[in-house]
Design an enzyme around this catalytic site. Structure first.
Site, PDB file in Angstrom:
ATOM      1  CG  ASP A   1     -28.488  23.458  60.569  1.00  0.00           C
ATOM      2  OD1 ASP A   1     -28.079  23.643  61.725  1.00  0.00           O
ATOM      3  OD2 ASP A   1     -27.798  23.691  59.578  1.00  0.00           O
TER       4      ASP A   1
ATOM      5  CG  ASP B   1     -21.486  22.599  49.709  1.00  0.00           C
ATOM      6  OD1 ASP B   1     -21.728  23.435  50.612  1.00  0.00           O
ATOM      7  OD2 ASP B   1     -22.120  21.535  49.595  1.00  0.00           O
TER       8      ASP B   1
ATOM      9  CG  HIS C   1     -23.988  24.147  52.974  1.00  0.00           C
ATOM     10  ND1 HIS C   1     -23.282  22.975  52.778  1.00  0.00           N
ATOM     11  CD2 HIS C   1     -23.974  24.342  54.311  1.00  0.00           C
ATOM     12  CE1 HIS C   1     -22.873  22.507  53.940  1.00  0.00           C
ATOM     13  NE2 HIS C   1     -23.277  23.323  54.899  1.00  0.00           N
TER      14      HIS C   1
ATOM     15  CD  GLU D   1     -25.552  20.335  51.572  1.00  0.00           C
ATOM     16  OE1 GLU D   1     -24.754  21.167  51.110  1.00  0.00           O
ATOM     17  OE2 GLU D   1     -25.216  19.472  52.401  1.00  0.00           O
TER      18      GLU D   1
HETATM   19  N1  LIG Z   1     -25.269  22.882  58.859  1.00  0.00           N
HETATM   20  C1  LIG Z   1     -23.966  23.263  59.237  1.00  0.00           C
HETATM   21  C2  LIG Z   1     -23.732  24.678  58.765  1.00  0.00           C
HETATM   22  O1  LIG Z   1     -24.624  25.555  59.425  1.00  0.00           O
HETATM   23  C3  LIG Z   1     -22.291  25.090  59.027  1.00  0.00           C
HETATM   24  O2  LIG Z   1     -22.088  26.408  58.578  1.00  0.00           O
HETATM   25  C4  LIG Z   1     -21.363  24.140  58.297  1.00  0.00           C
HETATM   26  C5  LIG Z   1     -19.909  24.497  58.479  1.00  0.00           C
HETATM   27  O3  LIG Z   1     -19.412  24.005  59.688  1.00  0.00           O
HETATM   28  P1  LIG Z   1     -17.975  24.339  60.224  1.00  0.00           P
HETATM   29  O4  LIG Z   1     -18.066  25.693  60.815  1.00  0.00           O
HETATM   30  O5  LIG Z   1     -17.720  23.285  61.265  1.00  0.00           O
HETATM   31  O6  LIG Z   1     -17.052  24.252  59.076  1.00  0.00           O
HETATM   32  O7  LIG Z   1     -21.601  22.837  58.813  1.00  0.00           O
HETATM   33  C6  LIG Z   1     -22.927  22.323  58.662  1.00  0.00           C
HETATM   34  O8  LIG Z   1     -23.178  22.063  57.331  1.00  0.00           O
END
Ligand SMILES: N[C@@H]1[C@@H](O)[C@H](O)[C@@H](COP(=O)(O)O)O[C@@H]1O
Length: 286
Positions: free
Chosen positions: A73, A142, A144, A149
């Site tokens: 993403d 959450d 995702h 989402e």
């Molecule tokens: N789009 C990214 C996800 O791909 C990732 O898994 C999430 C969690 O990030 P973190 O590992 O910093 O908690 O963050 C964002 O939403």
């Protein structure tokens, strides 16, 4: 789905990095699929994975010369060289530290003139290289996956997504804790794009992910927890630390730990290759 539990997030990172390096080193090219193709995430959870992969590369144990990558993403509307863009993240934490050919790395362009076309072209590019072999992912608090989402279709593909308020709050820490600076939209691969990969590995660390982990593993397949779609993937592996298991049932933790013990016994008896041939790794992975 298989769940592997390690004590710390560093151990989780080491485990996954070594797993990926093994996949790269054992990849057999064919004319139709000459390069191994990885799907890659950003976020804090995969950082220990990237750190260990860089170390393995420096130790001469893995090369990324023939590896193709697609990122999950990217935010819409922040400059590519913004300190918090996923382009910057990948370059700083991984691509600049390994021997990957930049033309083999793909990240969605959140500033494309035609964002719809950008998403369609991305799916076409993935198909063009014969699909993704291994998709590494993280998980949002959450539940995702990528930026899919709650409420995202479980058959979704790469598209534009409005971010959930919880995600915007979560990501605020990366934007000087100024809510107004956090992008509201992103381009993201869909749940189905991840599901199409031959293999999916999820890194889940920290207590703040424990509810999401229990929902995705112990709950039903549900569009409100998009990572739960992995329950129906034929080869999904979740690697988490002890902190992330806090909301799991003791029975669940014990079950997956016992599976890993049996797997180790089988592998020490037959060897990893033999156990794969017997379908045993696959059986416990699924
Ligand atoms: N789009 C990214 C996800 O791909 C990732 O898994 C999430 C969690 O990030 P973190 O590992 O910093 O908690 O963050 C964002 O939403």
């Amino acid at each position: 789905m298989r769940l592997t539990i390690r004590d710390t997030k560093e151990q989780v990172g080491n485990y996954i990095a070594e797993y990926i390096a093994k996949r790269i080193n054992s990849f057999t090219p064919t004319p139709a699929h000459p390069n191994i193709v990885l799907g890659l995430p950003t976020g804090s959870s995969p950082l220990p994975v990237y750190r260990r992969l860089v170390e393995l590369h420096k130790e001469g144990k893995v090369s990324f010369k023939d590896v193709i990558t697609f990122n999950m993403d990217e935010y819409v509307g922040i400059p590519r060289d913004h300190s918090e863009s996923y382009h910057t993240f990948m370059f700083t934490n991984f691509f600049s530290l390994i021997d990957i050919d930049p033309k083999n790395t793909h990240i969605l362009n959140g500033n494309a003139e035609d964002l719809y076309k950008e998403c369609e072209d991305y799916e076409a590019a993935i198909r063009g290289v014969g699909g993704i072999d291994l998709f590494l992912g993280g998980i949002g608090a959450d539940g995702h996956i990528a930026f899919n989402e709650p409420g995202s279709s479980l058959t979704s593909r790469t598209r534009i997504k409005t971010l959930a308020y919880e995600t915007i709050l979560d990501n605020c820490r990366f934007f000087n804790n100024d809510l107004s600076l956090v992008p509201r939209m992103a381009l993201t691969v869909g749940v189905q794009t991840v599901m199409d990969a031959k293999e999916v590995v999820l890194v889940v660390t920290g207590q703040n992910k424990s509810l999401a982990l229990s929902q995705m593993i112990e709950g039903g397949v549900n569009h409100m927890v998009t990572a739960s779609a992995l329950q129906t993937h034929p080869w999904a592996l979740v690697v988490c630390d002890e902190d992330a298991t806090l909301e799991l049932r003791v029975k669940t933790v014990k079950y997956f730990k016992s599976i890993e013990k049996v797997q180790d016994e089988v592998e020490s008896k037959y060897g990893p290759v033999a156990s794969v041939r017997l379908g045993l790794s696959r059986a416990t992975a699924a």
